[in-house]
Motif scaffolding. Structure first.
Motif: not given
Length: 121
Positions: A91-120
């Motif tokens: 995944f790629h989030m566009s915007g200020d990299p310094d602002r988004l960097f701390p959010l990336a691991p949380l976003m990764q976990a969230s998207i992977e969880t949603a992906l698991g739900y979508e593919l069940r």
């Protein structure tokens, strides 16, 4: 295994109204399969491709959009299939990299969880 377009589109649809930055999901080749910016679908994000190819586990910043082909400033991380644990894209989030960097691991976990739900089954 590549990210399924239907699942990716459903995830983007769920996030689109809740986030204030661009979000694109790519397959393992760096091709955008779903995005909050529909014009990005089918385009190439070099940063996404390179982090999948290198199997990077950490978030990677893109400060200058000329550093990677087709990559706006922002942050990217790989995505793994929750069922198999295999890399399925990024995944790629566009915007200020310094602002988004701390959010990336949380976003990764969230998207992977949603992906698991979508593919069940």
């Amino acid at each position: 295994m590549d990210l399924e377009q239907r699942a990716a589109q459903n995830i983007i649809f769920a996030y689109k109204e809740r986030i204030d930055y661009g979000l694109s999901l790519t397959d393992t080749k760096g091709i955008v399969v779903a995005s909050t910016d529909a014009g990005r679908v089918g385009t190439f994000i070099e940063l996404a491709y390179s982090i999948v190819a290198a199997r990077r586990a950490d978030a990677v910043r893109c400060v200058n959009s000329s550093d990677y082909l087709g990559t706006p400033a922002g942050v990217a991380m790989v995505l793994r299939s929750p069922q198999l644990g295999e890399l399925c894209g990024a995944f790629h989030m566009s915007g200020d990299p310094d602002r988004l960097f701390p959010l990336a691991p949380l976003m990764q976990a969230s998207i992977e969880t949603a992906l698991g739900y979508e593919l069940r089954d």
